[in-house]
Design a protein around this motif. Sequence first.
Motif, PDB file in Angstrom:
ATOM      1  N   THR A 229     107.074  82.019-111.066  1.00  0.00           N
ATOM      2  CA  THR A 229     105.879  82.150-111.905  1.00  0.00           C
ATOM      3  C   THR A 229     106.260  82.136-113.380  1.00  0.00           C
ATOM      4  OG1 THR A 229     104.671  83.273-110.149  1.00  0.00           O
ATOM      5  CG2 THR A 229     103.879  83.637-112.380  1.00  0.00           C
ATOM      6  N   ASN A 407      94.982  92.238-100.889  1.00  0.00           N
ATOM      7  CA  ASN A 407      94.528  91.547-102.103  1.00  0.00           C
ATOM      8  C   ASN A 407      95.042  92.193-103.384  1.00  0.00           C
ATOM      9  OD1 ASN A 407      93.147  89.708-100.575  1.00  0.00           O
ATOM     10  ND2 ASN A 407      91.156  90.716-100.794  1.00  0.00           N
ATOM     11  N   ARG A 410      99.279  90.307-107.686  1.00  0.00           N
ATOM     12  CA  ARG A 410      98.890  89.217-108.591  1.00  0.00           C
ATOM     13  C   ARG A 410      99.032  87.846-107.943  1.00  0.00           C
ATOM     14  NH1 ARG A 410     103.530  87.766-112.381  1.00  0.00           N
ATOM     15  NH2 ARG A 410     105.390  88.596-111.366  1.00  0.00           N
ATOM     16  N   TYR A 411      99.568  87.812-106.712  1.00  0.00           N
ATOM     17  CA  TYR A 411      99.787  86.534-106.048  1.00  0.00           C
ATOM     18  C   TYR A 411      98.752  86.272-104.959  1.00  0.00           C
ATOM     19  CZ  TYR A 411     104.436  86.858-108.159  1.00  0.00           C
ATOM     20  OH  TYR A 411     105.483  86.954-109.028  1.00  0.00           O
ATOM     21  N   GLY A 412      98.735  85.050-104.438  1.00  0.00           N
ATOM     22  CA  GLY A 412      97.812  84.749-103.339  1.00  0.00           C
ATOM     23  C   GLY A 412      98.135  83.434-102.645  1.00  0.00           C
ATOM     24  N   GLU A 433      92.426  87.018-100.314  1.00  0.00           N
ATOM     25  CA  GLU A 433      92.582  86.162-101.496  1.00  0.00           C
ATOM     26  C   GLU A 433      93.895  85.410-101.362  1.00  0.00           C
ATOM     27  OE1 GLU A 433      92.298  89.043-104.610  1.00  0.00           O
ATOM     28  OE2 GLU A 433      90.160  89.370-104.251  1.00  0.00           O
ATOM     29  N   VAL A 455      96.195  81.036-104.788  1.00  0.00           N
ATOM     30  CA  VAL A 455      95.271  81.491-105.825  1.00  0.00           C
ATOM     31  C   VAL A 455      95.981  82.496-106.732  1.00  0.00           C
ATOM     32  CG1 VAL A 455      93.304  81.083-104.295  1.00  0.00           C
ATOM     33  CG2 VAL A 455      94.315  83.371-104.393  1.00  0.00           C
ATOM     34  N   LYS A 456      95.262  82.973-107.710  1.00  0.00           N
ATOM     35  CA  LYS A 456      95.772  83.937-108.701  1.00  0.00           C
ATOM     36  C   LYS A 456      97.071  83.402-109.313  1.00  0.00           C
ATOM     37  CE  LYS A 456      95.032  87.707-105.952  1.00  0.00           C
ATOM     38  NZ  LYS A 456      94.777  89.099-105.607  1.00  0.00           N
ATOM     39  N   GLU A 457      98.086  84.250-109.479  1.00  0.00           N
ATOM     40  CA  GLU A 457      99.276  83.769-110.193  1.00  0.00           C
ATOM     41  C   GLU A 457     100.217  82.923-109.328  1.00  0.00           C
ATOM     42  OE1 GLU A 457     101.318  86.249-112.978  1.00  0.00           O
ATOM     43  OE2 GLU A 457      99.492  87.358-113.438  1.00  0.00           O
ATOM     44  N   THR A 458      99.772  82.587-108.125  1.00  0.00           N
ATOM     45  CA  THR A 458     100.569  81.659-107.310  1.00  0.00           C
ATOM     46  C   THR A 458     100.379  80.218-107.766  1.00  0.00           C
ATOM     47  OG1 THR A 458     100.557  83.094-105.393  1.00  0.00           O
ATOM     48  CG2 THR A 458     100.839  80.750-104.957  1.00  0.00           C
TER      49      THR A 458
END
Length: 493
Positions: A229, A407, A410-412, A433, A455-458
């Motif tokens: 990331t 969930n 910060r990852y998903g 998520e 999703v998110k920071e992934t």
Amino acid sequence: MSETLKNFIGGQWVLPKKARLLEDRNPATGQLLARFPASAPIDAQTAIAAAKSAFPAWRATPAPKRGEILRKASQILEKRKEDLAQSLTREMGKVLVEARGDVQEAVDIGYYMAAEGRRQFGQTVPSELAHKFMMTVREPLGVVSLITPWNFPIAIPSWKMTAALILGNTVVLKPAEDTPICAARYVEVLEEAGIPPGVVNLILGQGATLGKTLVTHPDVSAISFTGSTATGKLINSQAAPLLKRVTLEMGGKNAILVMEDADLDLALDGIVWSAFGTSGQRCTAASRLIVHKKILAEVERRLVARAQKLRLGNGLDAKTDVGPVVNGQQLVRIHRYVQIGLKKDKARLLCGGSIARSGKLAQGFFYQPTVFTNVAPSMAIAQEEIFGPVVAILPVGSLEEAVEVANGTRYGLSSSIYTRDVNRAFYALRRLEAGLVYVNAGTIGAEVSTPFGGVKETGNGHREAGQAALDFFGEWKSIFIDYSGRLQRAQID
Ligand code: UN1
């Protein structure tokens, strides 16, 4: 005798002038496998220039013809699967069965994208005006930089490469420093399959030196990156002011939810495979187990028994379950997280927790399969991607709590639930998520025909593989043909 790998630029295998040579070693044995150049920004520029000059002819090549080359490449990969898998295991450590899977994934995506050469569907859409025809076609972007990781050293380059090529883009591939051999072998296959000079270029060396050129060069239209990331954010920040298209496939902290009604035999198989397969070095690896309190003691007991039976060793040995981690730096990083888990988080260590040094294991980078329990959602080992054979058990009292905990990172990327209850399964799969959700299977095992990403920071909203990959590597063009022979005004007449 170890070989010296070269860059592949404009259809030639070349060694940059005066380049320092870096070493590529087997993580299981320390054996020197190859040397490869620490290419300089000027070499990346040359590769980009080669890709740029090959672009007009490649985009003009009919897509089915481009597909024929990709199909041929998949046929060659199939023939060479065993050899490639063995060199993959030697270079990055994963056990041979998994290395074969890595190559197979490249075979599969090659056939999939080859077939896209005969599809590449657009739409025909009715116009609001008489005698006006509307349709859409995909156009290539131009030169794209592919920056790929070591954990799937053939599969991931192939996902990006085949999608980029079938749409008519030309490519510069920069593989991870830990796996230049796999990248070179893959590019050799493409060359043999008949990729014209300059359409595919390979540049070896360090991301820190080459990254900026590959991302910011004015002739690069898009960047496809898989890795950490932190690096993904850097790439994004460099590319954003230049309005370059970027796809980022980054970290994960994937969870398996085990409900009180789960089939525990099945769940344990999925957990062991997802947590310790590839020594935990998959973006999709399960590093959190969110377990209902009613079955916690049983899951702990059975998981520890399974983890302790796993045999560490050289991935070429058929008896090995878990190979080495990729390099010394990763080994130290994994151990540092385990120390944080013990000392700062004060989680309870059930097994593992140390670098394996007995006998031949001392020659390589081996880490004991490690299980922590009583892990709270806020702890570092429940939040940060460790990328090693370390799994954290988080006890919960209900399905709702399990989903909330899952969930809470910060990852998903990937997630999974074990339950026999269809209502629970649907509750979780709609609310988790994550880009990938499994029911009654672990978190790994995505296939090439579905979108892959998180999703998110992934991620940053794009997907690899399947039809979704075409949306990244192509630009939609809308075409209007007015055959009325007079001025027709849309929205007015
Ligand atoms: C990755 O870890 O970056 O679903 C890719 C899986 C594989 C791909 C993993 N098919 O685990």
